[in-house]
Structure formats: structure tokens, C-alpha cells
Design an enzyme around this catalytic site. Structure first.
Site, PDB file in Angstrom:
ATOM      1  N   CYS A 240      19.886  16.448   8.690  1.00  0.00           N
ATOM      2  CA  CYS A 240      20.707  16.154   7.720  1.00  0.00           C
ATOM      3  C   CYS A 240      21.348  15.164   7.604  1.00  0.00           C
ATOM      4  O   CYS A 240      20.924  14.372   8.407  1.00  0.00           O
ATOM      5  CB  CYS A 240      21.801  17.186   8.253  1.00  0.00           C
ATOM      6  N   ASN A 249      14.506  21.127  10.994  1.00  0.00           N
ATOM      7  CA  ASN A 249      14.065  22.413  11.341  1.00  0.00           C
ATOM      8  C   ASN A 249      13.431  23.115  12.341  1.00  0.00           C
ATOM      9  O   ASN A 249      12.680  23.309  12.801  1.00  0.00           O
ATOM     10  CB  ASN A 249      13.528  23.656  10.187  1.00  0.00           C
TER      11      ASN A 249
END
Length: 313
Positions: A240, A249
């Protein structure tokens, strides 16, 4: 052997992965990577985000990408939409599902969307009205659901409040995102169990980042609490831009391999996902973070040493 329920993975590299790269990735390369991922057997791919180009320049070609990427029957395209304008763009290029962007904490919401969580929820109302006038589906998300880098732990009551608002909008799919990797298996179990008991009609999914090496353990904890929907990113790309220290991720190949070793089916081709991840590694070596790309599969055995003498102990 006890029958274990299969899991369903959504590939998010084309959105979450690409948005974390500062250097421009040519549209043709994005299309190429997305097409390779489609061939791996995913039923849903998060292809992009329809945010303002100034917010995330890397995704300014979202419309062009959707016009050129191949369409395969049975593969749904999901995209993040921040407002009605973004939704209109998504509808125009044939996105199947629009995912709402929402932060669990006001601090992260102000950084990410320039408004509080409550203001963001209110802003969703015209977007949802417009979506109901079209064929596009709507799902919800909760960023920093297991810990905010500015405020720390997020009370489950806060998550329940947001889910209640989502339910009032008629939304039945909600993604719980560990945006900065602050979750642990105990926290995952506690929050997931509470939310599934409060909202049995909502299908929850987990979007896990591996910032502190806890993502696969958290995925297993979620699975043990009934979660079968997970997001993952080939090569482990992601992060992010509005959360300090957020890394990628959980790598799709790591998640597929890990579940497979436990006898849990994903209905995906691990070898094809690995090939796609290797291709991404060639193009973006600095962004890849994948255990399988480093160590290989457990089934990749080495040749036994020849001529080795037995050592007496």
C-alpha cells in the site's frame, strides 16, 4: 483422509502488485503478465484500480488495459473503484465486479482517501445506487483490518460497525485486509470468528501481506475459521503506497504450494503460476518476494550424493 474444502484464490498482481512499482510498466507488459495469469486457471483477477491518475500514476492506463486484455469465459475481472467516476469507467470497459476502498481507521482513511471512514461510507451511497442501475457487482473491503500503522490494533467492534453498514448497502462480499502485515493467527481467528457469527450472510475473504513473515500462518488460521476466499499476488508483488513499511502480498505460488502440501485444493496450476512469477522476476527482480522462487517446490528433490562414505558416529 478428512475431506478438505477447496480454497478460491483471486490474483491481485495486476492491481496491488503493479501499483507498488514506481517505475513505469508499459501497458503492453501489464497486458502480457495479466494474460499469463489468466491462463493459470484463476476464476477472478483484480485487474486494476480506477483511481485518479495523479493518485497512482502506474494505473493511469486502466481503461486501455481492460480494452486489450483477453477475455476468457468463466474468468471475472474485479477492479477497485473509489467513487462514481471510477465506477463509470469500470462499467464502460466491462469490469465484472467493483471493489470498494475503505480503511478501518480514520488515520489510514485520511491518508488513503482524504476523508474519515464514516465520510467514505457516506460517499459510497451514490456509487451503490449507480451500480444497481448496471450489471456490475459490488464487493466491499476493509483495509488495515488487523492493525493500523498509525493507530495500532483495530477493535473488532469497529470492523463489525463497518460490516453492518456494508450489509445495509446490500453487499454480501467483504475482504479483510492485513495491509501492513500486523496480523497474527490468534488475531485472525478471533476477528474472523466474531464477524462470521455476526454476519453469516456475508462471504468474507482474506487479503494478506507478508510484511512480517506471518501471511501463510494467517491464511491457515483463516481457513480453520471457515475462510475459503483469499487474495494473492504472483511473485509476492504488492504494497500500500499509503501505509509506511507495507510490503508485498503473500505470493500466489507460496499460497498454492502451501495449501497443496496440506491436501487443500486450489484448482490452479502451480507450475503455470510459477512460470508467470519467474517471468515477472525477470522484468521486476527488485519487487519479487517469493519463497518458492528461491527454494522451489518440496517435490523438487536433489540428486543423492554419489560415492559418499558412511560416517561413523
Amino acid at each position: 483422509m478428512v475431506n478438505k474444502q477447496a480454497v478460491i484464490l483471486t490474483e491481485v498482481c495486476p492491481r496491488d502488485g503493479f501499483q507498488s512499482i514506481s517505475e513505469w510498466i508499459p501497458t503492453e507488459t501489464k497486458i502480457d503478465i495479466t494474460n499469463r495469469l489468466i491462463d493459470c486457471g484463476y476464476k477472478q483477477i483484480e485487474v486494476t484500480s480506477f483511481v485518479h491518475p495523479k493518485a497512482i500514476p502506474q494505473l493511469k492506463d486502466a481503461d486501455e488495459l481492460l480494452k486489450q486484455v483477453k477475455r476468457v469465459k468463466g474468468v471475472k475481472f474485479r477492479a477497485l473503484v473509489p467513487n462514481v467516476r471510477g465506477l463509470e469507467r469500470a462499467i464502460a470497459v466491462g469490469v465484472d465486479k467493483a471493489k470498494l476502498m475503505l480503511s478501518a481507521s480514520d488515520s489510514h482513511s485520511l491518508s488513503n482517501a482524504n476523508c474519515t471512514t464514516e465520510e467514505a461510507l457516506q460517499n459510497f451511497e451514490p456509487l451503490i445506487v449507480r451500480a444497481k442501475q448496471s450489471d456490475i457487482a459490488i464487493s466491499g473491503s476493509i483495509s488495515v483490518a488487523f492493525g493500523c500503522p498509525y493507530e495500532g490494533d483495530i477493535p473488532v467492534e469497529r470492523l463489525a460497525m463497518i460490516c453492518e453498514r456494508y450489509r445495509s448497502f446490500g453487499i454480501t462480499e467483504v475482504s479483510l485486509a492485513d495491509t501492513t502485515g500486523m496480523a497474527n493467527p490468534t488475531k485472525i481467528k478471533r476477528n474472523v470468528r466474531a464477524l462470521r457469527e455476526l454476519f453469516p450472510e456475508i462471504t468474507f475473504s482474506l487479503h494478506l501481506h507478508n510484511t512480517r513473515g506471518m501471511a501463510f500462518a494467517n491464511a491457515v488460521a483463516g481457513y480453520e475459521e471457515g475462510i475459503i476466499h483469499f487474495d494473492s499476488s504472483a511473485g509476492g508483488l504488492g504494497g500500500c503506497p499509503y501505509a509506511p513499511g507495507a510490503s508485498g502480498n503473500i505470493a500466489s505460488e507460496d499460497l498454492i504450494h502451501g495449501f497443496g502440501e496440506m491436501g487443500i485444493e486450489t484448482n490452479l496450476s502451480l507450475d503455470q503460476v510459477l512460470e508467470a512469477a519467474k517471468y515477472i522476476q525477470q522484468l521486476l527482480p527488485q519487487a519479487v518476494d517469493s519463497f518458492l522462487l528461491k527454494a522451489g517446490k518440496c517435490s523438487d528433490l536433489s540428486a543423492s550424493p554419489k560415492g559418499q562414505k558412511k560416517v561413523e558416529v
